[in-house]
Design a protein around this motif. Structure first.
Motif, mmCIF file in Angstrom:
data_model
loop_
_atom_site.group_PDB
_atom_site.id
_atom_site.type_symbol
_atom_site.label_atom_id
_atom_site.label_comp_id
_atom_site.label_asym_id
_atom_site.label_seq_id
_atom_site.Cartn_x
_atom_site.Cartn_y
_atom_site.Cartn_z
ATOM 1 N N VAL A 201 -7.301 -29.046 71.757
ATOM 2 C CA VAL A 201 -6.164 -29.900 72.089
ATOM 3 C C VAL A 201 -6.093 -31.091 71.129
ATOM 4 C CG1 VAL A 201 -5.017 -31.195 73.927
ATOM 5 C CG2 VAL A 201 -6.361 -29.176 74.499
ATOM 6 N N ILE A 202 -7.217 -31.488 70.571
ATOM 7 C CA ILE A 202 -7.207 -32.584 69.598
ATOM 8 C C ILE A 202 -6.359 -32.201 68.384
ATOM 9 C CG2 ILE A 202 -8.652 -33.902 67.980
ATOM 10 C CD1 ILE A 202 -10.843 -33.894 70.098
ATOM 11 N N PHE A 203 -6.531 -30.964 67.912
ATOM 12 C CA PHE A 203 -5.704 -30.487 66.801
ATOM 13 C C PHE A 203 -4.230 -30.521 67.201
ATOM 14 C CE2 PHE A 203 -3.376 -26.802 65.065
ATOM 15 C CZ PHE A 203 -3.380 -27.134 63.718
ATOM 16 N N LEU A 204 -3.917 -30.024 68.400
ATOM 17 C CA LEU A 204 -2.532 -30.002 68.855
ATOM 18 C C LEU A 204 -1.967 -31.414 68.984
ATOM 19 C CD1 LEU A 204 -0.055 -28.490 69.925
ATOM 20 C CD2 LEU A 204 -1.122 -28.481 72.188
ATOM 21 N N GLU A 205 -2.745 -32.319 69.535
ATOM 22 C CA GLU A 205 -2.289 -33.710 69.687
ATOM 23 C C GLU A 205 -1.994 -34.341 68.338
ATOM 24 O OE1 GLU A 205 -4.501 -35.205 73.779
ATOM 25 O OE2 GLU A 205 -5.644 -35.138 71.900
ATOM 26 N N GLU A 206 -2.872 -34.133 67.364
ATOM 27 C CA GLU A 206 -2.666 -34.704 66.033
ATOM 28 C C GLU A 206 -1.433 -34.098 65.368
ATOM 29 O OE1 GLU A 206 -6.291 -34.234 63.853
ATOM 30 O OE2 GLU A 206 -7.364 -35.769 65.012
ATOM 31 N N LEU A 207 -1.244 -32.803 65.576
ATOM 32 C CA LEU A 207 -0.100 -32.121 64.986
ATOM 33 C C LEU A 207 1.204 -32.663 65.588
ATOM 34 C CD1 LEU A 207 0.114 -28.268 64.437
ATOM 35 C CD2 LEU A 207 2.099 -29.632 64.995
ATOM 36 N N ILE A 208 1.264 -32.734 66.915
ATOM 37 C CA ILE A 208 2.476 -33.231 67.571
ATOM 38 C C ILE A 208 2.764 -34.671 67.145
ATOM 39 C CG2 ILE A 208 3.532 -33.818 69.790
ATOM 40 C CD1 ILE A 208 1.872 -31.525 71.025
#
Length: 556
Positions: A201-208
């Motif tokens: 989710v860290i990757f997703l959060e950074e991407l968003i």
């Protein structure tokens, strides 16, 4: 079972036609077209004229069109040939042309952005090495992403998002479903990292966060509510993921599946709507929720709207782009039969549909005609030829030597044949609407008009009892008759017989066989054997397509 005479309650009609908002974008109704691979784009990754015509045609029903997955860089993000790509500024004008066509029909259009990660081949990514959160191969060998790779890919998504906004797209969907890169980070089955990105989710959060810093249009996430794997994404885990990111998103779009065999396109051996029960297990987000999965009828849509804000249609809009207006007017609808044939498998061809021969040929002109024409043969070829001729303006008489329409389709023994036979019911109602004159029990000849009798047929059913039967054949007829033979015989079918089928269809067919005591074997013998393999065999799609082009080319 497809119910053709379903009378829709007024409340459902009102709900479907009710506008709703995704961020600050108002969508005119609650019908959304699902992103589906088409291969109708160009090798350079921009929409072709055929692709624009195909998508904008579906705007007649859908208030929102979501493009097929669109790759974000020209290095390692692509997953199939002729896939759309927003990897460079030079393609933006062509995407603007697509946006204009959809807007011209009163609908909104979002672009779905993707990096496919490990779900590709080196040949699709220009000889580069596939990358993924963890080096778990699915096709070709995979390299584990470094933090530099992660930063680069996040920047690629952000730049593609900027291009999407410049092209005029109304919103962006991040593809985090079906086992692509975002899903590979989120799923415990594919993320085995030990650094901070072990929490995907860290990757997703950074991407968003990066995408939202670059654009002002709405951003949503597509995610698989289940990967049909206890080690992968589940409704409980997806609820937790969505809870962490929903304040930064404008909507969530639920699908299902990872790498197969179970995935987003469920064939007839799966209930409808396909993923409703999984969605009910998930906490409903505070932002709009979209749900896809084998939605065929308005009744299916009603069930979806009990748990979601909008209903997403995929293959049904391939089968009939006029699904919504026809349904609301009570006109015959060409229903998807969930055969998983021409709408699947895009290594070397464009999307087509077995029951809708116009799909992919939207730019072909249909010339007007006049006068009378006789069509000989009431199978699928003759039915489709009669439909097209009547729409062209001819007065059509259809002759069928049997006592009912449908030809070889009436031979089906499959327990789910009701969905297959819905196409015959469609033609019966549509030809009546078009005033086609039908004569049953009437034999015609080649010189009477348009000869729509098949050159060859599938083998007909033979009654067999109390013996052992082996099927070693790729003919659909034998695979179908196995269900009937199993009632009074021991039946086995070889793995080779099913090798050519779509993976999802094969998996569920084998499950259906097992429930009826039919064995799938590597090789074997029977007291009665059916051994025959052909390169090409008669299919529903071939029969209907033949009738379409026959009528399109007809000149009196």
């Amino acid at each position: 079972m497809i119910i053709l005479n379903f009378v829709e309650p007024h409340s459902l009609v009102m709900k479907l036609l009710e506008p709703f908002n995704i961020g600050d974008v108002e969508v005119r109704n609650r019908v959304v077209m699902s992103p589906m691979i088409s291969n109708l784009g160009t090798p350079q990754g921009y929409p072709s004229e055929e692709h624009i015509a195909y998508l904008s045609r579906r705007a007649i029903s859908a208030g929102l069109i979501i493009t097929e997955y669109t790759y974000v860089n020209r290095r390692d993000a692509r997953g199939s040939p002729n896939q759309l790509g927003l990897y460079d500024d030079e393609v933006v004008p062509k995407f603007s042309r697509l946006v204009d066509a959809v807007h011209g029909r009163g609908s909104k259009v979002f672009v779905q952005l993707v990096h496919v990660g490990r779900k590709t081949r080196r040949s699709f990514i220009w000889g580069n090495e596939p990358i993924a959160p963890s080096p778990i191969p699915i096709m070709d060998p995979v390299r584990e992403m470094t933090e530099d790779d992660i930063k680069r890919v996040i920047d690629d998504f952000a730049k593609a998002s900027e291009r999407a906004e410049r092209a005029g797209f109304d919103g962006i969907e991040l593809h985090g479903a079906h086992g692509y890169l975002i899903a590979q980070f989120l799923s415990p089955a594919t993320n085995k990292r030990t650094d901070r990105y072990s929490d995907g989710v860290i990757f997703l959060e950074e991407l968003i966060k990066e995408v939202r810093s670059r654009v002002s249009i709405p951003v949503g996430l597509r995610i698989s509510v289940t990967e049909f794997d206890d080690e992968g994404l589940t409704p409980e885990l997806v609820s937790k993921i969505v809870s962490r990111v929903e304040t930064h998103l404008d909507y969530v779009h639920l699908s299902a599946g990872r790498d197969g065999p179970l995935g987003s396109s469920m064939p007839i051996y799966w209930k409808r709507p396909a993923f409703l029960e999984y969605a009910k297990e998930m906490r409903r987000p505070r932002i709009p929720l979209l749900l896809v999965g084998s939605v065929i009828t308005l009744k299916d849509a009603e069930e979806v709207l009990e748990v979601a804000d909008a209903v997403v249609l995929g293959r049904q809009l391939l089968a009939d782009p006029d699904w919504l207006p026809k349904s609301l007017k009570g006109e015959p609808v060409r229903y998807c039969i969930r055969c998983n044939q021409l709408c699947r498998g895009f290594a070397s061809r464009e999307v087509r549909c077995d029951v809708n021969p116009e799909l992919g040929w939207e730019l072909l002109p249909i010339k007007p005609g006049s006068g009378r024409v006789t069509v000989v043969g009431g199978g699928l070829t003759g039915l489709e030829a009669s439909r097209v001729l009547a729409k062209r303006g001819f007065k059509v008489t259809l002759l069928e030597q049997g006592d009912r329409l449908g030809g070889q389709l009436n031979w089906i023994m499959d327990p789910w044949k009701r969905e297959f036979l819905s196409i015959v019911e469609y033609y019966e109602k549509e030809l009546a609407r078009l005033n086609v004159e039908i004569h049953l029990n009437t034999k015609g000849s080649r010189d009477e008009g348009l000869w729509a009798v098949p050159d060859r047929t599938q083998p007909q059913f033979k009654e067999i009892n109390n013996t052992e039967i082996l099927i070693d054949s790729n003919l659909y007829a034998y695979q179908d008759y196995a269900f009937k033979w199993a009632e009074n015989n021991r039946v086995a079918i070889t793995e080779k017989s099913l090798h050519h089928l779509d993976g999802t269809r094969r998996y569920l067919l084998e499950k259906a066989y097992a429930e009826r005591g039919i064995s799938v074997v590597k090789e074997g013998k029977g007291k009665v054997e059916f051994r025959e393999f052909v390169r090409q065999q008669p299919t529903i799609g071939q029969a209907i397509s033949r009738g379409f082009f026959m009528a399109l080319d007809y000149e009196p």
